[in-house]
Design a protein around this motif. Sequence first.
Motif, PDB file in Angstrom:
ATOM      1  N   ILE A  11      37.414  66.435  51.799  1.00 11.38           N
ATOM      2  CA  ILE A  11      37.035  67.988  51.432  1.00 11.38           C
ATOM      3  C   ILE A  11      38.444  68.709  50.800  1.00 11.38           C
ATOM      4  CG2 ILE A  11      36.270  69.871  52.472  1.00 11.38           C
ATOM      5  CD1 ILE A  11      34.900  68.060  54.552  1.00 11.38           C
ATOM      6  N   LYS A  21      33.082  69.020  48.902  1.00  5.75           N
ATOM      7  CA  LYS A  21      33.062  67.687  49.245  1.00  5.75           C
ATOM      8  C   LYS A  21      33.444  66.892  48.198  1.00  5.75           C
ATOM      9  CE  LYS A  21      31.626  64.801  53.106  1.00  5.75           C
ATOM     10  NZ  LYS A  21      30.537  64.707  54.204  1.00  5.75           N
ATOM     11  N   ASP A  24      32.279  61.583  49.645  1.00  7.18           N
ATOM     12  CA  ASP A  24      31.198  61.550  50.602  1.00  7.18           C
ATOM     13  C   ASP A  24      30.868  60.107  51.027  1.00  7.18           C
ATOM     14  OD1 ASP A  24      28.969  62.185  52.407  1.00  7.18           O
ATOM     15  OD2 ASP A  24      27.829  63.201  50.583  1.00  7.18           O
TER      16      ASP A  24
END
Length: 287
Positions: A11, A21, A24
């Motif tokens: 992040i 972000k 992920d």
Amino acid sequence: MKIKIEGLNHIYNPGNPFEIKALDDVNLEIDKGEFVGLIGHTGSGKSTLIQHLNGLLKATSGKIFIGDTEITKKDVKLKSVRQKVGLVFQYPEHQLFEETVYKDIAFGPKNLGLSEEEVDKRIKESMELVGLNFTEVKDRSPFELSGGQRRRVAIAGVLAMKPDILILDEPTAGLDPKGRDEILGQIKHLYDKYNITIILVSHSMEDIAKLVNRLIVMHKGKVNMEGNPRDIFKRVDELERIGLGIPQITYLMRELRNRGKDVKDDVLTVDEAKIELLKYLRSNDNA
């Protein structure tokens, strides 16, 4: 040397309105000796991912293993990691700074504390690998060279560290067709000779199709697809939905197939297309 990524998240600007972000829950394994292509549109997470692989970026969460070493641990020695994982940034020639080609390539090996003899040997070997004549180029300023030659000097500087894993971020960006073909040829030669693990980041589907034996597609910080390039490039509609495409020659062969021509539509390179079209023409001549 194997790469293993488990639940990797990253992040940018956490906790403020600009929070993004970038990665992920990425899970990946790349085996020793693989030649992997990494593609995705701008902002898909490609560059963020590769910068984690030698510790340039710190993971928000998750684990990364380079061989048996978990490089996401707090006490890991990143200097030793960066000797194993060589990262060539986009436009690496902008990072050249020494007065001669020899001194620029020598910078990394000298920082390893190697003997002068070993440094000299590594410089000669790495220059040969990227197709630079040691005698003719070593004492020249890198800034006197062509763009393609400067790019090769920068790559030689990384190769002189003798990494087990080589990551190349858009290595042909900004080069003319001749320079692009030369760089790709040298990368292929390097892989064929040493069978080291290579990760190639590229926007060029043509470059990817020519070289890699496995393809990873990123989208919105996730691994969207992975597999054999021929299988991935069959998924045209899915690729186009996320802003990507397939090699131009593949589009051409698909169109010929749609018009009733008996040709394969999973051709990836011009050379493959030549073979397929000649076969088609000969079969019609004999009919």
